[in-house]
Write a protein that holds these residues in place. Structure first.
Motif, PDB file in Angstrom:
ATOM      1  N   SER A   1      89.993  58.313  40.331  1.00  0.00           N
ATOM      2  CA  SER A   1      90.393  58.842  39.037  1.00  0.00           C
ATOM      3  C   SER A   1      91.701  58.191  38.596  1.00  0.00           C
ATOM      4  CB  SER A   1      90.563  60.359  39.116  1.00  0.00           C
ATOM      5  OG  SER A   1      91.647  60.682  39.951  1.00  0.00           O
ATOM      6  N   VAL A   2      91.815  58.045  37.303  1.00  0.00           N
ATOM      7  CA  VAL A   2      93.012  57.443  36.729  1.00  0.00           C
ATOM      8  C   VAL A   2      93.955  58.571  36.359  1.00  0.00           C
ATOM      9  CG1 VAL A   2      93.910  56.031  34.855  1.00  0.00           C
ATOM     10  CG2 VAL A   2      91.684  55.509  35.832  1.00  0.00           C
ATOM     11  N   ARG A   3      95.064  58.672  37.063  1.00  0.00           N
ATOM     12  CA  ARG A   3      96.054  59.698  36.763  1.00  0.00           C
ATOM     13  C   ARG A   3      97.353  58.992  36.421  1.00  0.00           C
ATOM     14  NH1 ARG A   3      96.527  63.788  41.371  1.00  0.00           N
ATOM     15  NH2 ARG A   3      98.105  64.500  39.942  1.00  0.00           N
ATOM     16  N   LEU A   4      97.674  59.008  35.166  1.00  0.00           N
ATOM     17  CA  LEU A   4      98.883  58.350  34.690  1.00  0.00           C
ATOM     18  C   LEU A   4      99.692  59.337  33.851  1.00  0.00           C
ATOM     19  CD1 LEU A   4      97.298  54.959  33.633  1.00  0.00           C
ATOM     20  CD2 LEU A   4      98.933  55.286  35.462  1.00  0.00           C
ATOM     21  N   PRO A   5     100.979  59.082  33.701  1.00  0.00           N
ATOM     22  CA  PRO A   5     101.795  59.957  32.853  1.00  0.00           C
ATOM     23  C   PRO A   5     101.442  59.753  31.381  1.00  0.00           C
ATOM     24  CG  PRO A   5     103.061  58.050  33.496  1.00  0.00           C
ATOM     25  CD  PRO A   5     101.749  57.982  34.246  1.00  0.00           C
ATOM     26  N   ASN A   6     102.027  60.562  30.525  1.00  0.00           N
ATOM     27  CA  ASN A   6     101.799  60.344  29.096  1.00  0.00           C
ATOM     28  C   ASN A   6     102.617  59.140  28.631  1.00  0.00           C
ATOM     29  OD1 ASN A   6     104.466  61.235  28.279  1.00  0.00           O
ATOM     30  ND2 ASN A   6     103.741  63.329  28.567  1.00  0.00           N
ATOM     31  N   LYS A   7     102.312  58.674  27.426  1.00  0.00           N
ATOM     32  CA  LYS A   7     102.955  57.471  26.898  1.00  0.00           C
ATOM     33  C   LYS A   7     104.466  57.659  26.715  1.00  0.00           C
ATOM     34  CE  LYS A   7      99.108  55.116  24.697  1.00  0.00           C
ATOM     35  NZ  LYS A   7      97.853  55.766  24.834  1.00  0.00           N
ATOM     36  N   ALA A   8     104.899  58.867  26.372  1.00  0.00           N
ATOM     37  CA  ALA A   8     106.329  59.109  26.188  1.00  0.00           C
ATOM     38  C   ALA A   8     107.086  58.920  27.505  1.00  0.00           C
ATOM     39  CB  ALA A   8     106.570  60.511  25.633  1.00  0.00           C
ATOM     40  N   LYS A   9     106.533  59.452  28.596  1.00  0.00           N
ATOM     41  CA  LYS A   9     107.176  59.274  29.901  1.00  0.00           C
ATOM     42  C   LYS A   9     107.146  57.803  30.312  1.00  0.00           C
ATOM     43  CE  LYS A   9     107.258  60.650  34.700  1.00  0.00           C
ATOM     44  NZ  LYS A   9     106.623  61.374  35.796  1.00  0.00           N
ATOM     45  N   PHE A  10     106.031  57.132  30.050  1.00  0.00           N
ATOM     46  CA  PHE A  10     105.924  55.701  30.353  1.00  0.00           C
ATOM     47  C   PHE A  10     107.014  54.933  29.618  1.00  0.00           C
ATOM     48  CE2 PHE A  10     104.500  51.389  29.771  1.00  0.00           C
ATOM     49  CZ  PHE A  10     103.946  51.049  31.002  1.00  0.00           C
ATOM     50  N   ASP A  11     107.199  55.242  28.336  1.00  0.00           N
ATOM     51  CA  ASP A  11     108.206  54.543  27.532  1.00  0.00           C
ATOM     52  C   ASP A  11     109.617  54.755  28.076  1.00  0.00           C
ATOM     53  OD1 ASP A  11     106.157  53.625  25.937  1.00  0.00           O
ATOM     54  OD2 ASP A  11     106.491  55.094  24.340  1.00  0.00           O
ATOM     55  N   VAL A  12     109.897  55.956  28.569  1.00  0.00           N
ATOM     56  CA  VAL A  12     111.205  56.230  29.171  1.00  0.00           C
ATOM     57  C   VAL A  12     111.385  55.401  30.442  1.00  0.00           C
ATOM     58  CG1 VAL A  12     112.548  58.024  30.360  1.00  0.00           C
ATOM     59  CG2 VAL A  12     111.430  58.544  28.175  1.00  0.00           C
ATOM     60  N   LEU A  13     110.311  55.251  31.206  1.00  0.00           N
ATOM     61  CA  LEU A  13     110.366  54.513  32.477  1.00  0.00           C
ATOM     62  C   LEU A  13     110.231  53.000  32.305  1.00  0.00           C
ATOM     63  CD1 LEU A  13     108.150  56.851  34.693  1.00  0.00           C
ATOM     64  CD2 LEU A  13     110.638  56.545  34.824  1.00  0.00           C
ATOM     65  N   LEU A  14     109.932  52.526  31.087  1.00  0.00           N
ATOM     66  CA  LEU A  14     109.657  51.106  30.880  1.00  0.00           C
ATOM     67  C   LEU A  14     110.751  50.168  31.401  1.00  0.00           C
ATOM     68  CD1 LEU A  14     107.670  48.993  29.877  1.00  0.00           C
ATOM     69  CD2 LEU A  14     108.683  49.226  27.595  1.00  0.00           C
ATOM     70  N   PRO A  15     112.035  50.408  31.133  1.00  0.00           N
ATOM     71  CA  PRO A  15     113.049  49.491  31.684  1.00  0.00           C
ATOM     72  C   PRO A  15     113.017  49.428  33.218  1.00  0.00           C
ATOM     73  CG  PRO A  15     114.007  50.848  29.968  1.00  0.00           C
ATOM     74  CD  PRO A  15     112.639  51.401  30.236  1.00  0.00           C
TER      75      PRO A  15
END
Length: 132
Positions: free
Chosen positions: A2-16
């Motif tokens: 299964s693909v379990r990933l955070p939401n896009k907002a959390k991803f964007d915060v973690l991007l750097p």
């Protein structure tokens, strides 16, 4: 899997942090075929190669996904399908293509106060009306 990933907002915060981890991983784990030959022969020339090899092999990127999953959160699973077949020409190419593909797999953030825009649910019991 299964693909379990955070939401896009959390991803964007973690991007750097994801970009930094990817650069560190590539520096530590990846050496192009040409660079490996130059190092082995102590040659400083860049005469090209008879091999058309990617700087970052797609198979090696699987280990990067494991590192990225750890940063994205417990239970995170990134599908291997996000890795570009054939590899990447550079670290910038890797970051520019892999991280957006992972973000695409993340959940969208629901806007507060709005119901989901799905199909309305059917009534739980049949209508008591009888048509003539």
């Amino acid at each position: 899997m299964s693909v379990r990933l955070p939401n896009k907002a959390k991803f964007d915060v973690l991007l750097p942090a994801l970009q930094a981890l990817t650069r560190d991983w590539a520096e530590r784990e990846c050496t192009s075929f040409d660079e490996a030959v130059r190092r082995a022969s102590d040659a400083d020339t860049d005469d090209g190669s008879i091999w058309d090899m990617p700087a970052i092999d797609s198979k090696r990127c699987v280990s990067l996904l494991i590192d990225l999953e750890g940063l994205l959160g417990p239970g995170c699973r990134i599908p291997v399908s996000v890795i570009k077949a054939g590899g990447y020409a550079s670290v910038d190419d890797l970051i520019g293509k892999l991280l957006p593909k992972i973000r695409e797999k993340c959940l969208d953030v629901a806007k507060p106060g709005l119901a989901s825009a799905g199909i309305p649910a059917a009534p739980s019991r049949p209508s008591s009306r009888v048509l003539p």
